[in-house]
Design an enzyme around this catalytic site. Structure first.
Site, PDB file in Angstrom:
ATOM      1  N   CYS A 150       0.348   2.246   6.501  1.00  0.00           N
ATOM      2  CA  CYS A 150       0.359   0.967   6.923  1.00  0.00           C
ATOM      3  C   CYS A 150       0.596  -0.409   5.328  1.00  0.00           C
ATOM      4  O   CYS A 150       0.228   0.675   4.252  1.00  0.00           O
ATOM      5  CB  CYS A 150      -0.664   0.318   7.576  1.00  0.00           C
ATOM      6  SG  CYS A 150      -2.178   0.320   7.206  1.00  0.00           S
ATOM      7  N   HIS A 178      -9.146   2.797  -1.335  1.00  0.00           N
ATOM      8  CA  HIS A 178      -7.491   2.893  -1.542  1.00  0.00           C
ATOM      9  C   HIS A 178      -6.873   2.246  -2.748  1.00  0.00           C
ATOM     10  O   HIS A 178      -7.020   1.502  -2.451  1.00  0.00           O
ATOM     11  CB  HIS A 178      -7.703   2.388   0.150  1.00  0.00           C
ATOM     12  CG  HIS A 178      -6.377   1.907   0.122  1.00  0.00           C
ATOM     13  ND1 HIS A 178      -4.788   2.431  -0.451  1.00  0.00           N
ATOM     14  CD2 HIS A 178      -5.808   1.016   0.857  1.00  0.00           C
ATOM     15  CE1 HIS A 178      -3.898   2.037  -0.131  1.00  0.00           C
ATOM     16  NE2 HIS A 178      -4.512   0.501   0.817  1.00  0.00           N
ATOM     17  N   GLN A 198      -4.543  -9.345   7.164  1.00  0.00           N
ATOM     18  CA  GLN A 198      -4.855  -8.155   7.388  1.00  0.00           C
ATOM     19  C   GLN A 198      -5.805  -7.559   7.876  1.00  0.00           C
ATOM     20  O   GLN A 198      -5.798  -7.048   8.708  1.00  0.00           O
ATOM     21  CB  GLN A 198      -4.887  -7.054   6.002  1.00  0.00           C
ATOM     22  CG  GLN A 198      -3.487  -6.932   4.947  1.00  0.00           C
ATOM     23  CD  GLN A 198      -3.005  -5.585   4.878  1.00  0.00           C
ATOM     24  OE1 GLN A 198      -3.855  -4.690   4.658  1.00  0.00           O
ATOM     25  NE2 GLN A 198      -2.440  -5.398   3.116  1.00  0.00           N
ATOM     26  N   CYS A 217       0.326  -1.348   0.351  1.00  0.00           N
ATOM     27  CA  CYS A 217       0.040   0.259   0.001  1.00  0.00           C
ATOM     28  C   CYS A 217       0.955   1.283   0.280  1.00  0.00           C
ATOM     29  O   CYS A 217       0.185   2.867  -0.215  1.00  0.00           O
ATOM     30  CB  CYS A 217      -0.943   0.230   1.317  1.00  0.00           C
ATOM     31  SG  CYS A 217      -1.501  -1.111   1.370  1.00  0.00           S
ATOM     32  N   ARG A 244     -19.748   9.241   1.284  1.00  0.00           N
ATOM     33  CA  ARG A 244     -21.729   8.645   1.224  1.00  0.00           C
ATOM     34  C   ARG A 244     -21.710   9.963   2.528  1.00  0.00           C
ATOM     35  O   ARG A 244     -21.642   9.500   3.500  1.00  0.00           O
ATOM     36  CB  ARG A 244     -21.844   6.939   1.575  1.00  0.00           C
ATOM     37  CG  ARG A 244     -20.897   6.294   0.986  1.00  0.00           C
ATOM     38  CD  ARG A 244     -21.887   4.778   1.008  1.00  0.00           C
ATOM     39  NE  ARG A 244     -20.931   4.734   2.388  1.00  0.00           N
ATOM     40  CZ  ARG A 244     -19.994   3.318   2.218  1.00  0.00           C
ATOM     41  NH1 ARG A 244     -19.679   3.903   1.286  1.00  0.00           N
ATOM     42  NH2 ARG A 244     -18.862   3.803   3.009  1.00  0.00           N
ATOM     43  N   SER A 274     -11.373   0.409   4.125  1.00  0.00           N
ATOM     44  CA  SER A 274     -10.987   1.646   3.214  1.00  0.00           C
ATOM     45  C   SER A 274     -11.793   0.260   1.919  1.00  0.00           C
ATOM     46  O   SER A 274     -12.098  -0.308   1.868  1.00  0.00           O
ATOM     47  CB  SER A 274      -8.986   1.312   2.791  1.00  0.00           C
ATOM     48  OG  SER A 274      -8.825   0.278   2.478  1.00  0.00           O
TER      49      SER A 274
END
Length: 389
Positions: free
Chosen positions: A374, A344, A158, A89, A216, A243
């Protein structure tokens, strides 16, 4: 040692999975931001020494060295190279760190850093069926935990990492959902105020796609309370406090102050300090804490010197655990919302965060900003930038 400065940073609006960007090849998405970056700055792409491009799922349409193919698709001279980086990421944040290091060392003068991810067209985990992603020695090292029954299939995970750090921190479902509703509210407010407008690249053929698609408005803890846990039957983490799976791209132009003057461009910010660190691969998502300690120590700055923090919202426990460690005020942490609201797109998220943060710093006159992310297997990047007058 030469300094590294940031001339400009751009990004696409972030698309939802199977949303507005679903029909665009990730190479083309990359080309749009690369082209927009040089057009906005007026820098001739011929002077670019390298393009360092983050991408996580380097399969299918994101294979065959997408960093280089994006350069060619953007119409840059054939002499401009490109390379693809994968630090999960944090891939495009690592691209920025690599670019700054090349410039500061004198190896290169002008470098573009950025990244792309089309999670619609190249789904996360694609190719995992080709073999077990973890070998015998790593699995043996963590055999006791992986064999405890906590980890699905006895694999690192994760989602379970998010559950573990939430439980260790004493966070409950309500707190995670309150934080997640805040993300949507802040992202809605920032979008309505035009806070993102100047940084966004228009996508050909999508004239109406001018804002991050996943937000949203009106999300509340009560609306999130009805969602089922995603990873364990009695878990805290669900789709609404995690995410979003997304598509997007972003790019940043980095050079030295001297070369900027020669090119007739004015830097936005100075790359101050970068660091990468790692932590327990079972918890996995706690890495931003040691990375932040490391980058602060290396920079000579304190947490009180920093005026804004971007901590990627991979899962709601991540910024909350980080915030508890450093005692950062709510208004300084992810003040524009984050990945829970906007999404993400993994390979692009590092430079998306940087683009958002730089524009916020300029809008609010904030001198120092810190971002951290992270990453899989417990790694994390942390970067500090300084706004220039």
């Amino acid at each position: 040692m030469p300094e590294a400065v940031i001339i400009d940073a751009v990004r696409t609006p972030i698309g939802k999975r199977k949303g507005a960007l679903a029909g665009i090849h990730p190479e083309d998405l990359s080309a749009y931001v690369l082209r927009a970056l040089v057009e906005r700055t007026g820098v001739d792409p011929l002077v670019v020494d390298d393009v360092i491009w983050g991408c996580v799922s380097q399969l299918g349409e994101q294979s065959i060295q997408i960093g280089r193919s994006a350069v060619l698709a953007a119409g840059f001279p054939e002499s401009v190279p490109g390379v693809t980086v994968n630090r999960a990421c944090g891939s495009s944040q690592q691209s920025v760190d690599f670019a700054a290091a090349l410039v500061r060392s004198g190896h290169d003068d002008v470098v573009i850093a950025g990244g792309v991810e089309s999670m619609t067209r190249v789904p996360m985990g694609l190719g995992a069926d080709l073999g077990r992603p973890y070998g015998t020695q790593l699995r043996a090292r963590y055999a006791q935990d992986l064999g405890s029954g906590e980890f699905p299939g006895g694999e690192f995970h994760q989602g379970i990492g998010a559950e573990r750090i939430a439980r260790k921190a004493g966070l409950d479902r309500r707190r995670l959902d309150e934080y997640s509703a805040r993300s949507h509210a802040l992202a809605t407010e920032a979008t309505d105020a035009g806070a993102f407008a100047a940084q966004l690249v228009r996508i050909p053929g999508l004239p109406g796609f001018t804002a991050d698609e996943g937000i949203r408005p009106g999300t509340t803890p009560e609306t999130l309370a009805g969602l089922k846990p995603a990873f364990t039957e009695d878990g805290l983490v669900h789709a609404g406090n995690s995410s979003q799976i997304s598509d997007g791209a972003s790019a940043v132009l980095i050079t030295t102050p001297e070369r900027a003057a020669e090119l007739g461009v004015t830097p936005i910010a100075r790359y101050h300090t970068g660091a990468v660190s790692a932590a327990n691969p079972l918890d996995m998502l706690s890495g931003p804490i040691p990375a932040t300690h490391k980058v602060l120590k290396r920079s000579g700055l304190s947490i009180a010197d920093i005026g804004v923090f971007e901590v990627n919202e991979a899962f709601a426990p991540v910024p909350l655990v980080w915030q508890a460690e450093f005692g950062v005020a709510d208004e300084l942490l992810n003040p524009l919302g984050g990945a829970i609201a906007v999404g993400h797109p993994m390979g692009a998220s590092g430079t998306i965060l940087l683009t958002r943060m730089l524009n916020h710093m300029r809008d609010k006159g904030i001198r120092y900003g810190l971002q951290t992310m992270c990453e899989a297997s417990g790694t994390a990047n942390a970067t500090i930038v300084e706004l220039l007058d």
